[in-house]
Design an enzyme around this catalytic site. Structure first.
Site, PDB file in Angstrom:
ATOM      1  N   LYS A 180      40.141  39.782  58.162  1.00  0.00           N
ATOM      2  CA  LYS A 180      40.968  40.120  59.323  1.00  0.00           C
ATOM      3  C   LYS A 180      40.872  38.916  60.269  1.00  0.00           C
ATOM      4  O   LYS A 180      39.884  38.721  60.975  1.00  0.00           O
ATOM      5  CB  LYS A 180      40.468  41.388  60.021  1.00  0.00           C
ATOM      6  CG  LYS A 180      41.346  41.785  61.195  1.00  0.00           C
ATOM      7  CD  LYS A 180      40.544  41.664  62.429  1.00  0.00           C
ATOM      8  CE  LYS A 180      41.020  41.393  63.761  1.00  0.00           C
ATOM      9  NZ  LYS A 180      42.093  40.601  64.151  1.00  0.00           N
ATOM     10  N   GLU A 255      27.955  34.989  64.053  1.00  0.00           N
ATOM     11  CA  GLU A 255      27.899  33.678  64.712  1.00  0.00           C
ATOM     12  C   GLU A 255      28.687  33.795  66.007  1.00  0.00           C
ATOM     13  O   GLU A 255      29.870  34.136  65.986  1.00  0.00           O
ATOM     14  CB  GLU A 255      28.487  32.585  63.822  1.00  0.00           C
ATOM     15  CG  GLU A 255      27.599  32.218  62.639  1.00  0.00           C
ATOM     16  CD  GLU A 255      26.197  31.763  63.025  1.00  0.00           C
ATOM     17  OE1 GLU A 255      26.019  31.259  64.152  1.00  0.00           O
ATOM     18  OE2 GLU A 255      25.280  31.945  62.208  1.00  0.00           O
ATOM     19  N   CYS A 289      32.568  26.471  69.506  1.00  0.00           N
ATOM     20  CA  CYS A 289      31.312  27.162  69.823  1.00  0.00           C
ATOM     21  C   CYS A 289      30.192  26.146  70.058  1.00  0.00           C
ATOM     22  O   CYS A 289      29.235  26.433  70.757  1.00  0.00           O
ATOM     23  CB  CYS A 289      30.949  28.124  68.718  1.00  0.00           C
ATOM     24  SG  CYS A 289      30.995  27.343  67.118  1.00  0.00           S
ATOM     25  N   GLU A 390      29.437  31.206  78.714  1.00  0.00           N
ATOM     26  CA  GLU A 390      30.315  30.361  77.901  1.00  0.00           C
ATOM     27  C   GLU A 390      31.716  30.368  78.506  1.00  0.00           C
ATOM     28  O   GLU A 390      32.308  31.430  78.706  1.00  0.00           O
ATOM     29  CB  GLU A 390      30.361  30.902  76.476  1.00  0.00           C
ATOM     30  CG  GLU A 390      31.200  30.037  75.561  1.00  0.00           C
ATOM     31  CD  GLU A 390      31.218  30.559  74.139  1.00  0.00           C
ATOM     32  OE1 GLU A 390      31.487  31.751  73.953  1.00  0.00           O
ATOM     33  OE2 GLU A 390      30.953  29.761  73.228  1.00  0.00           O
TER      34      GLU A 390
HETATM   35  P1  NAP Z   1      36.497  37.518  69.809  1.00  0.00           P
HETATM   36  O1  NAP Z   1      37.365  38.038  70.864  1.00  0.00           O
HETATM   37  O2  NAP Z   1      35.121  38.048  69.680  1.00  0.00           O
HETATM   38  O3  NAP Z   1      37.290  37.764  68.438  1.00  0.00           O
HETATM   39  C1  NAP Z   1      36.765  37.405  67.184  1.00  0.00           C
HETATM   40  C2  NAP Z   1      37.354  38.322  66.135  1.00  0.00           C
HETATM   41  O4  NAP Z   1      36.904  39.665  66.347  1.00  0.00           O
HETATM   42  C3  NAP Z   1      38.886  38.395  66.161  1.00  0.00           C
HETATM   43  O5  NAP Z   1      39.362  38.514  64.850  1.00  0.00           O
HETATM   44  C4  NAP Z   1      39.118  39.667  66.941  1.00  0.00           C
HETATM   45  O6  NAP Z   1      40.366  40.280  66.722  1.00  0.00           O
HETATM   46  C5  NAP Z   1      38.002  40.533  66.412  1.00  0.00           C
HETATM   47  N1  NAP Z   1      37.705  41.685  67.263  1.00  0.00           N
HETATM   48  C6  NAP Z   1      38.033  41.893  68.570  1.00  0.00           C
HETATM   49  N2  NAP Z   1      37.587  43.100  68.976  1.00  0.00           N
HETATM   50  C7  NAP Z   1      36.972  43.671  67.920  1.00  0.00           C
HETATM   51  C8  NAP Z   1      36.300  44.911  67.729  1.00  0.00           C
HETATM   52  N3  NAP Z   1      36.191  45.812  68.701  1.00  0.00           N
HETATM   53  N4  NAP Z   1      35.776  45.159  66.515  1.00  0.00           N
HETATM   54  C9  NAP Z   1      35.847  44.257  65.526  1.00  0.00           C
HETATM   55  N5  NAP Z   1      36.495  43.068  65.635  1.00  0.00           N
HETATM   56  C10 NAP Z   1      37.041  42.779  66.827  1.00  0.00           C
HETATM   57  O7  NAP Z   1      36.349  35.939  69.883  1.00  0.00           O
HETATM   58  P2  NAP Z   1      37.539  34.868  70.047  1.00  0.00           P
HETATM   59  O8  NAP Z   1      37.989  34.944  71.454  1.00  0.00           O
HETATM   60  O9  NAP Z   1      38.519  35.020  68.962  1.00  0.00           O
HETATM   61  O10 NAP Z   1      36.769  33.514  69.750  1.00  0.00           O
HETATM   62  C11 NAP Z   1      36.057  32.821  70.711  1.00  0.00           C
HETATM   63  C12 NAP Z   1      34.577  33.065  70.562  1.00  0.00           C
HETATM   64  O11 NAP Z   1      34.143  32.731  69.257  1.00  0.00           O
HETATM   65  C13 NAP Z   1      33.726  32.232  71.471  1.00  0.00           C
HETATM   66  O12 NAP Z   1      32.755  33.035  72.079  1.00  0.00           O
HETATM   67  C14 NAP Z   1      33.049  31.226  70.556  1.00  0.00           C
HETATM   68  O13 NAP Z   1      31.829  30.742  70.980  1.00  0.00           O
HETATM   69  C15 NAP Z   1      32.932  32.001  69.311  1.00  0.00           C
HETATM   70  N6  NAP Z   1      32.821  31.116  68.166  1.00  0.00           N
HETATM   71  C16 NAP Z   1      31.595  30.992  67.561  1.00  0.00           C
HETATM   72  C17 NAP Z   1      31.430  30.157  66.490  1.00  0.00           C
HETATM   73  C18 NAP Z   1      30.105  30.046  65.821  1.00  0.00           C
HETATM   74  O14 NAP Z   1      30.075  29.702  64.660  1.00  0.00           O
HETATM   75  N7  NAP Z   1      29.005  30.332  66.480  1.00  0.00           N
HETATM   76  C19 NAP Z   1      32.509  29.432  65.993  1.00  0.00           C
HETATM   77  C20 NAP Z   1      33.737  29.555  66.629  1.00  0.00           C
HETATM   78  C21 NAP Z   1      33.873  30.420  67.714  1.00  0.00           C
HETATM   79  P3  NAP Z   1      41.665  39.954  67.675  1.00  0.00           P
HETATM   80  O15 NAP Z   1      42.312  38.825  67.035  1.00  0.00           O
HETATM   81  O16 NAP Z   1      42.466  41.189  67.618  1.00  0.00           O
HETATM   82  O17 NAP Z   1      41.144  39.689  69.036  1.00  0.00           O
END
Ligand code: NAP
Ligand code: MG
Length: 488
Positions: A180, A255, A289, A390
Site C-alpha cells: 500500500k 522505520e 528521513c 522532525e
Molecule cells: P505517514 O503519514 O506516516 O505515512 C506513511 C504511510 O502510512 C503511507 O502509506 C500512509 O498512507 C500510511 N498510513 C497513514 N495512516 C495510516 C494508518 N492509520 N494505518 C496504517 N497506515 C497508515 O508518513 P509520510 O508523511 O508519508 O512520510 C514522511 C515520514 O516518513 C517522515 O516522518 C519521515 O521521517 C519518514 N521516513 C522514514 C524513513 C526511514 O527509513 N526511517 C524513510 C523515509 C521517510 P497515506 O498515503 O494514505 O497517508
C-alpha cells in the site's frame, strides 16, 4: 494544465491482473510544482479489495516459497531490467508527483535497479549455519523460513527506492507481498508495479492496493492472514502499526523519523562541512528521513561557518525540478508546505533568529506550487521545537557548542536516533563520536543523508523498531530462523 480526459487512471494489481477498485472511487495525484496538474488517478480501494489481494497472496505463497532462491532471483533480475529500461519515464513521473529534482529522481530510480539486482543475487547466498551438536551422531543447523504474506506500507519521499528495498528482500526470501504505497506517490508506485507485472511473477506473488492509510493501511495492520508488516513513515503512524501488529502477533518492522545532527568541530574543513550540510539538509527539499536538520557548531568557528553557509544557501536555485539548473524543488504537498511554514513560525515565536529564507516561495510560476525558501535559523536552543521535532522540510537550525563533549550531548538530546555526522580532522574526536553518538548511522566527514544499499539501515531510539533494513540485514525481518536437529 491537464484536463480530465488526458489524465490516466491506474488500477490495483491483484492476483496478476490490473483491476479497478470495488468502490470505483479515484483520487487525483497532484503535481506540487503546479497544483493544477493532475499526474494520474489512483484507486481509493476498500477492504474488499485488500481482502482479494490477501487471498491471492495466501494462495500463491506455497508455490513461491517452493522455488529455489535462484529461480526467485531470476524474476527480480527481470524486474530490474524493465525498470532500467523505463528509468527516465519513472523518474519524470516521480518529479511530477512529489517534486524532487529530475537528477535526484533518476538517481533514486537507478538505486531501485541496483537494489533489485543485489537481492536477486541474494537468492544464491547462504542462509544458515551448522552448529555442533552435543550428540556426535546428529547434524544440527539453522535454516530460514519465510513469514508468509507480508504487508508493505511506504511513504512518499522515496517512492521507488523504499518500496523496492522492502519488496525485493521480501520476495527473494520467499514471501508474497501486498503493498500500500503513500497516496501522494501512488502513481510512481503503480509504474514500479508495472515493471513487476511485466516480469510475469506468478499470480498473487506481488499485489498493490492503493487507497487511504486509515482504510488500507489499517486493513493491513488488522488482517489476520498478513504475517509480517514492514512500515516506513512518521513515528505517529509507525507506533499504531507496531501496536496493532503486536496485538495480533504479527511480526513488524518500523522505520520512522529523524532529527539528524551534523557536528562541526573547531578543526573541521569548513568548506566541506558547509557543502555537506547543504546537501544533507536541503536536497529533496529536506524531505529525507536522514536529512540534516540540526547543525551543532563549535564556538570558535561558529561565525565563520555561519557566514559561509548563509552565502551558499542564498545561491540555491528553487523551482520546478524538471527544469535544468534547479537545485531544490517544492514540498511534496500543500499539507507538507503548511507544516514547514508552521514550524518556521514556531521557531520565530520561540526566539530563534532567521538568517535566510523563512517564507513561501512564489516567484513566477512557483506561485502555483508548494514551494518554500531554503531556511536557516541562528541562535537555536536545543530545547526549541524546531530542534526537537522532525520538520521534514528545508530548514536548518544552527546550535552553538563549547566543546566536542557538549556537541555530542546536544546531538543525543532528542527522541530520534537515525543518522548523525561529524566534521573533524581529529581522530580522537572521530572515535568519541562513533562511540557516544546514539544513532543507527554515524558518518565522519560525510553528509548525514548518505545510505548504501548493501549496508544495514535503521535507527536507534524512536527512529525505528530497532530492526534493520537493506543489505543482508534484511533477512532478519523477512524470515524466521528454524533450528534443525537431524539424527539418522
Ligand atoms: P505517514 O503519514 O506516516 O505515512 C506513511 C504511510 O502510512 C503511507 O502509506 C500512509 O498512507 C500510511 N498510513 C497513514 N495512516 C495510516 C494508518 N492509520 N494505518 C496504517 N497506515 C497508515 O508518513 P509520510 O508523511 O508519508 O512520510 C514522511 C515520514 O516518513 C517522515 O516522518 C519521515 O521521517 C519518514 N521516513 C522514514 C524513513 C526511514 O527509513 N526511517 C524513510 C523515509 C521517510 P497515506 O498515503 O494514505 O497517508
Ligand atoms: Mg503529489
Amino acid at each position: 494544465m491537464s484536463t480530465k480526459t488526458d489524465v490516466k487512471t491506474f488500477f490495483n494489481f491483484i492476483n496478476g491482473s490490473w483491476v479497478e477498485g470495488s468502490s470505483s472511487e479515484v483520487k487525483g495525484s497532484i503535481n506540487p510544482a503546479n497544483k493544477n496538474e493532475v499526474v494520474g488517478n489512483v484507486q481509493m480501494s476498500t477492504i474488499e479489495d485488500l481482502n482479494n489481494a490477501v487471498d491471492a497472496a495466501s494462495e500463491a505463497k506455497q508455490a513461491w516459497k517452493g522455488l529455489s532462491g535462484a529461480e526467485r532471483g531470476n524474476y527480480l533480475f527481470k524486474v530490474a531490467d524493465i525498470l532500467e529500461s523505463r528509468l527516465d519515464d519513472i523518474a519524470e513521473t516521480m518529479t511530477r508527483e512529489m517534486g524532487k529534482t529530475f537528477p535526484e529522481a533518476k538517481g533514486e530510480t537507478a538505486r531501485g535497479v541496483a537494489i533489485l539486482r543485489y537481492y536477486a543475487g541474494e537468492g544464491m547466498r547462504k542462509v544458515g549455519d551448522v552448529i555442533p551438536s552435543t550428540d556426535s551422531d546428529a547434524l544440527m543447523f539453522t535454516s530460514r523460513a519465510p513469514l508468509g504474506v507480508v504487508g508493505v506500507i511506504t511513504p512518499w519521499n522515496f517512492p521507488v527506492a523504499i518500496p523496492i528495498w522492502k519488496m525485493a528482500p521480501a520476495l527473494i526470501y520467499g514471501n508474497t507481498v501486498i503493498i500500500k504505497p503513500a497516496q501522494e506517490a501512488a502513481v510512481t508506485a503503480a509504474k514500479v508495479m508495472e515493471c513487476f507485472a511485466e516480469a510475469n511473477l506468478p499470480n498473487g506473488v506481488v499485489n498493490m492496493v492503493t487507497g487511504s492509510g486509515s482504510v488500507i493501511g489499517q486493513g493491513i495492520i488488522d488482517h489476520p492472514e498478513i504475517n509480517g508488516i514492514t512500515f516506513t513513515g512518521s513515528d505517529q503512524v509507525g507506533k499504531q502499526v507496531g501496536q496493532g501488529a503486536l496485538a495480533r502477533g504479527a511480526k513488524y518492522q518500523l522505520e520512522m523519523g529523524g532529527k539528524n545532527p551534523v557536528i562541526v568541530a573547531e578543526d573541521a574543513d569548513l568548506d566541506l562541512a558547509v557543502e555537506a550540510t547543504i546537501s544533507g539538509g536541503l536536497r529533496s527539499t529536506g524531505q529525507k528521513c536522514t536529512a540534516t536538520s540540526r547543525v551543532i557548531v563549535h564556538n570558535d568557528v561558529y561565525e565563520e561557518f555561519k557566514e559561509k553557509l548563509v552565502a551558499k544557501v542564498k545561491e540555491i536555485k528553487v523551482g520546478n525540478g524538471l527544469e535544468e539548473g534547479v537545485w531544490m524543488g517544492p514540498c511534496a504537498s500543500e499539507s507538507q508546505l503548511n507544516t514547514v511554514l508552521s514550524y518556521i513560525e514556531k521557531g520565530k515565536e520561540e526566539g530563534a533568529q532567521l538568517l535566510v529564507g523563512g517564507n513561501r516561495y512564489v516567484e513566477g510560476e512557483c506561485s502555483n506550487g508548494f514551494y518554500v525558501e531554503p531556511t536557516v535559523f541562528d541562535a537555536v536552543d536545543n530545547q526549541m521545537t524546531i530542534a526537537q521535532e522532525e520538520i521534514f522540510g528545508p530548514v536548518l537550525a544552527l546550535i552553538k557548542a563549547e566543546s566536542n563533549e557538549e556537541a555530542i550531548q546536544l546531538a543525543n538530546d532528542v527522541k530520534f536516533g537515525l543518522s548523525a555526522s561529524i566534521f573533524t580532522t581529529n581522530i580522537q574526536k572521530m572515535l568519541d563520536f562513533i562511540d557516544d553518538m546514539d544513532a543507527g548511522l554515524v558518518r565522519v566527514n560525510s553528509e548525514s543523508a548518505g545510505v548504501e544499499l548493501q549496508a544495514p539501515f535503521g535507527g536507534m531510539k524512536q527512529s525505528s523498531s530497532h530492526s534493520r533494513e537493506q543489505g543482508q540485514a534484511a533477512i532478519e525481518f523477512f524470515t524466521s530462523i528454524k533450528t534443525v536437529f537431524v539424527k539418522g
